[in-house]
Design a protein around this motif. Structure first.
Motif, PDB file in Angstrom:
ATOM      1  N   GLY A  19       0.948  -1.141  -0.001  1.00 50.90           N
ATOM      2  CA  GLY A  19      -0.032  -0.145   0.047  1.00 50.90           C
ATOM      3  C   GLY A  19       0.615   1.339   0.038  1.00 50.90           C
ATOM      4  O   GLY A  19       2.093   1.233   0.253  1.00 50.90           O
ATOM      5  N   GLY A  20       0.273   2.498  -0.293  1.00 49.32           N
ATOM      6  CA  GLY A  20       0.934   3.636  -0.264  1.00 49.32           C
ATOM      7  C   GLY A  20       1.654   3.981  -1.635  1.00 49.32           C
ATOM      8  O   GLY A  20       2.200   5.245  -1.730  1.00 49.32           O
ATOM      9  N   ARG A  21       1.389   3.265  -2.662  1.00 50.91           N
ATOM     10  CA  ARG A  21       2.310   3.401  -3.757  1.00 50.91           C
ATOM     11  C   ARG A  21       1.499   3.998  -4.853  1.00 50.91           C
ATOM     12  O   ARG A  21       1.828   4.920  -5.716  1.00 50.91           O
ATOM     13  N   CYS A  22       0.241   3.241  -5.014  1.00 52.66           N
ATOM     14  CA  CYS A  22      -0.460   3.861  -6.353  1.00 52.66           C
ATOM     15  C   CYS A  22      -1.345   5.064  -6.066  1.00 52.66           C
ATOM     16  O   CYS A  22      -1.693   5.871  -7.217  1.00 52.66           O
ATOM     17  N   ARG A  23      -1.866   5.350  -4.763  1.00 51.99           N
ATOM     18  CA  ARG A  23      -2.701   6.728  -4.637  1.00 51.99           C
ATOM     19  C   ARG A  23      -4.169   6.421  -5.152  1.00 51.99           C
ATOM     20  O   ARG A  23      -4.734   7.519  -5.162  1.00 51.99           O
ATOM     21  N   THR A  24      -4.451   5.583  -5.639  1.00 54.78           N
ATOM     22  CA  THR A  24      -6.064   5.342  -6.175  1.00 54.78           C
ATOM     23  C   THR A  24      -6.959   5.353  -4.998  1.00 54.78           C
ATOM     24  O   THR A  24      -8.185   5.628  -5.206  1.00 54.78           O
ATOM     25  N   CYS A  25      -6.221   5.060  -3.912  1.00 56.87           N
ATOM     26  CA  CYS A  25      -7.506   4.808  -2.681  1.00 56.87           C
ATOM     27  C   CYS A  25      -7.555   6.175  -1.940  1.00 56.87           C
ATOM     28  O   CYS A  25      -8.131   6.164  -0.878  1.00 56.87           O
ATOM     29  N   LEU A  26      -7.266   7.226  -2.327  1.00 58.93           N
ATOM     30  CA  LEU A  26      -7.266   8.537  -1.869  1.00 58.93           C
ATOM     31  C   LEU A  26      -8.747   8.996  -1.346  1.00 58.93           C
ATOM     32  O   LEU A  26      -9.643   8.949  -2.240  1.00 58.93           O
ATOM     33  N   VAL A  27      -8.788   9.466  -0.236  1.00 56.59           N
ATOM     34  CA  VAL A  27     -10.196  10.046   0.454  1.00 56.59           C
ATOM     35  C   VAL A  27      -9.992  11.379   1.254  1.00 56.59           C
ATOM     36  O   VAL A  27      -8.772  11.615   1.320  1.00 56.59           O
ATOM     37  N   GLU A  28     -11.217  11.719   1.477  1.00 59.87           N
ATOM     38  CA  GLU A  28     -11.247  13.044   2.144  1.00 59.87           C
ATOM     39  C   GLU A  28     -11.547  12.968   3.344  1.00 59.87           C
ATOM     40  O   GLU A  28     -12.759  12.230   3.716  1.00 59.87           O
ATOM     41  N   VAL A  29     -11.114  13.328   4.531  1.00 58.77           N
ATOM     42  CA  VAL A  29     -11.423  13.034   5.822  1.00 58.77           C
ATOM     43  C   VAL A  29     -11.953  14.619   6.391  1.00 58.77           C
ATOM     44  O   VAL A  29     -11.406  15.315   6.599  1.00 58.77           O
ATOM     45  N   SER A  30     -13.401  14.428   6.443  1.00 58.66           N
ATOM     46  CA  SER A  30     -14.086  15.873   6.634  1.00 58.66           C
ATOM     47  C   SER A  30     -14.054  15.960   8.177  1.00 58.66           C
ATOM     48  O   SER A  30     -14.268  17.007   8.636  1.00 58.66           O
ATOM     49  N   LYS A  31     -13.771  14.991   9.016  1.00 63.35           N
ATOM     50  CA  LYS A  31     -13.722  15.051  10.537  1.00 63.35           C
ATOM     51  C   LYS A  31     -12.998  14.202  10.925  1.00 63.35           C
ATOM     52  O   LYS A  31     -12.785  12.979  10.810  1.00 63.35           O
ATOM     53  N   GLY A  32     -11.553  14.719  11.727  1.00 66.34           N
ATOM     54  CA  GLY A  32     -10.586  13.843  12.172  1.00 66.34           C
ATOM     55  C   GLY A  32     -10.828  12.970  13.597  1.00 66.34           C
ATOM     56  O   GLY A  32     -10.717  11.647  13.155  1.00 66.34           O
ATOM     57  N   SER A  33     -11.779  13.376  14.179  1.00 68.08           N
ATOM     58  CA  SER A  33     -12.094  12.517  15.462  1.00 68.08           C
ATOM     59  C   SER A  33     -13.050  13.481  16.379  1.00 68.08           C
ATOM     60  O   SER A  33     -13.388  14.706  16.184  1.00 68.08           O
ATOM     61  N   GLU A  34     -13.728  12.782  17.324  1.00 61.23           N
ATOM     62  CA  GLU A  34     -14.261  13.424  18.324  1.00 61.23           C
ATOM     63  C   GLU A  34     -13.674  14.335  19.098  1.00 61.23           C
ATOM     64  O   GLU A  34     -14.084  15.529  19.480  1.00 61.23           O
ATOM     65  N   ALA A  35     -12.345  13.933  19.351  1.00 58.86           N
ATOM     66  CA  ALA A  35     -11.562  14.815  20.173  1.00 58.86           C
ATOM     67  C   ALA A  35     -11.114  15.975  19.303  1.00 58.86           C
ATOM     68  O   ALA A  35     -10.940  17.130  19.920  1.00 58.86           O
ATOM     69  N   ASP A  36     -10.655  15.876  18.248  1.00 63.38           N
ATOM     70  CA  ASP A  36     -10.421  17.004  17.235  1.00 63.38           C
ATOM     71  C   ASP A  36     -10.946  16.998  15.914  1.00 63.38           C
ATOM     72  O   ASP A  36     -10.761  16.140  14.995  1.00 63.38           O
ATOM     73  N   PRO A  37     -12.230  17.631  15.921  1.00 57.94           N
ATOM     74  CA  PRO A  37     -13.156  17.363  14.691  1.00 57.94           C
ATOM     75  C   PRO A  37     -12.540  18.094  13.491  1.00 57.94           C
ATOM     76  O   PRO A  37     -13.363  18.047  12.524  1.00 57.94           O
ATOM     77  N   ARG A  38     -11.302  18.942  13.462  1.00 56.26           N
ATOM     78  CA  ARG A  38     -10.954  19.525  12.253  1.00 56.26           C
ATOM     79  C   ARG A  38     -10.636  18.504  11.287  1.00 56.26           C
ATOM     80  O   ARG A  38     -10.257  17.464  11.387  1.00 56.26           O
ATOM     81  N   PRO A  39     -11.179  18.869  10.100  1.00 60.33           N
ATOM     82  CA  PRO A  39     -10.684  18.163   8.888  1.00 60.33           C
ATOM     83  C   PRO A  39      -9.375  18.230   8.661  1.00 60.33           C
ATOM     84  O   PRO A  39      -8.444  19.053   8.942  1.00 60.33           O
ATOM     85  N   MET A  40      -8.938  17.003   8.050  1.00 60.51           N
ATOM     86  CA  MET A  40      -7.314  16.695   7.483  1.00 60.51           C
ATOM     87  C   MET A  40      -7.228  17.588   6.216  1.00 60.51           C
ATOM     88  O   MET A  40      -8.017  18.083   5.275  1.00 60.51           O
ATOM     89  N   PRO A  41      -6.163  18.467   6.171  1.00 61.76           N
ATOM     90  CA  PRO A  41      -6.139  19.554   5.150  1.00 61.76           C
ATOM     91  C   PRO A  41      -5.994  18.919   3.985  1.00 61.76           C
ATOM     92  O   PRO A  41      -6.212  19.744   2.748  1.00 61.76           O
ATOM     93  N   ALA A  88      -4.274   8.431   1.958  1.00 60.74           N
ATOM     94  CA  ALA A  88      -4.117   7.285   1.417  1.00 60.74           C
ATOM     95  C   ALA A  88      -4.890   6.376   2.486  1.00 60.74           C
ATOM     96  O   ALA A  88      -4.403   6.294   3.415  1.00 60.74           O
ATOM     97  N   SER A  89      -6.368   5.944   1.929  1.00 62.04           N
ATOM     98  CA  SER A  89      -6.994   5.111   2.867  1.00 62.04           C
ATOM     99  C   SER A  89      -6.299   3.761   3.399  1.00 62.04           C
ATOM    100  O   SER A  89      -6.727   3.475   4.536  1.00 62.04           O
ATOM    101  N   CYS A  90      -5.583   3.432   2.631  1.00 61.10           N
ATOM    102  CA  CYS A  90      -4.719   1.972   2.983  1.00 61.10           C
ATOM    103  C   CYS A  90      -3.649   2.259   3.898  1.00 61.10           C
ATOM    104  O   CYS A  90      -3.348   1.189   4.453  1.00 61.10           O
ATOM    105  N   ARG A  91      -3.186   3.400   4.072  1.00 62.32           N
ATOM    106  CA  ARG A  91      -2.167   3.854   4.953  1.00 62.32           C
ATOM    107  C   ARG A  91      -2.664   4.573   6.419  1.00 62.32           C
ATOM    108  O   ARG A  91      -1.744   4.560   7.359  1.00 62.32           O
TER     109      ARG A  91
END
Length: 336
Positions: free
Chosen positions: A51-73, A77-80
């Motif tokens: 994993g981590g090589r082809c980048r076809t599994c890219l996704v958007e994280v709109s909320k990091g967690s309950e503790a830190d709800p900020r989205p990832m900028p 890669a969802s596989c990593r």
């Protein structure tokens, strides 16, 4: 008494599931299933450090967690990327993700030849599926592509480096499944390529599995090369008595002839149990096998055109379009 591990809640495209800590976003999506599962060309759950090589599994994280709800900028890669409790992820519902996937597909196809009409992988190719969903009708680049001569990596395996996307699955499976590895990735950047050591061939007992893990047609079976298109063959589950492996395989048959033998794969195209070279290349006679029955193929696959087997719970409709009507005998006589 051991304490119960608290599971994390993760939401992907509005669907929520609970997973154990350390689970990647991709595996969480696979737990949900359906179209929310990102494609993966290099990740392989059976292989460590994939994993981590082809980048076809890219996704958007709109909320990091309950503790830190900020989205990832940035897209990840969802596989990593492992999930956090309360994480919210967008795959199909994210325009940024879909645009990025189109760009990654275009990049993977930069040097890829138009070999689908003659490639043995056609009909089973993950890159073909990706190109159909996200590819452009024509390239925007006008330059000479990298080309390589086809190479025989031993008596049973053919390498077409022109088609390779450098996912490194074949290198990992040789490292982790076989006693020795005779090939790897040479050079760097746009000059990188798969090749063997000098005067070496891929000839150990389980090396044929590099064919099954290859997501494109870069590594093919020389014993079945150009023998038949995959949709003209009938896949059946079969077992044999083997001292090296489980003997569980899929026979791709054309009439009473075994065109090729492969390992059994799950719904994500990953091998369930690796098989040895003897079962794969040498047992091409039906008398060596105990045939269990037709193998179920998803109706979305080109292989299912002949409808070898349908799941028991599948409701068969005569018409998919509810507004259409079936042609009656009177209609046929009128049209005649």
């Amino acid at each position: 008494m051991s304490e119960e591990i608290k599971k994390f809640k993760v939401t992907i495209d509005g669907q929520t599931t609970e997973v154990e800590p350390g689970t990647t976003i991709l595996n969480a999506a696979r737990q949900i299933g359906g179209k929310s599962v990102p494609p993966a060309m290099c990740y392989y759950s059976k292989l460590e450090n994939s994993g981590g090589r082809c980048r076809t599994c890219l996704v958007e994280v709109s909320k990091g967690s309950e503790a830190d709800p900020r989205p990832m900028p940035k897209l990840v890669a969802s596989c990593r990327t492992t999930v956090m409790d309360g994480m919210e992820v967008k795959n199909l519902t994210s325009e940024k993700t879909q645009e990025a996937r189109k760009a990654v597909t275009e990049f993977l196809l930069l040097n890829h030849p138009l070999d689908c009409p003659i490639c043995d992988q056609a009909g089973e190719c993950h890159l073909q599926d990706l190109g159909y969903e996200h590819g452009l009708q024509q390239t925007r680049n006008d330059f000479e592509k990298n080309t390589y001569d086809a190479d025989d990596l031993g008596p049973n395996i053919k390498l077409n480096m022109n088609r390779c996307i450098l996912c490194a699955r074949c290198v990992l499976v040789a490292n982790q499944l076989t006693n020795k590895r005779e090939h790897g990735i040479l050079f760097r950047g746009e000059h990188a390529e798969i090749s063997t050591y000098l005067n070496k061939a891929l000839d150990n007992d389980f090396i044929g599995n590099v064919i099954d893990v290859c997501p494109v047609g870069a590594l093919t079976d020389r014993t079945a090369r150009f023998a038949s298109r995959v949709w003209f063959t009938k896949p059946v589950d079969a077992t044999c008595t083997c001292s090296k492996c489980s003997g569980k395989a899929v026979l791709w048959m054309k009439g009473d002839e075994i065109v090729r033998v492969t390992a059994r794969k799950d719904q994500y195209g990953e091998v369930e149990e690796f098989i040895c070279n003897e079962c794969r290349f040498e047992k091409k006679d039906v008398k060596h096998w105990n045939i269990e029955g037709p193998r179920h193929i998803s109706r979305h696959s080109v292989i299912s055109l002949n409808h070898y087997q349908k799941p028991e719970e599948m409701v068969v409709k005569a018409l998919e379009n509810e507004t259409a009507k079936e042609i009656s005998a009177e209609d046929e006589q009128h049209n005649a």
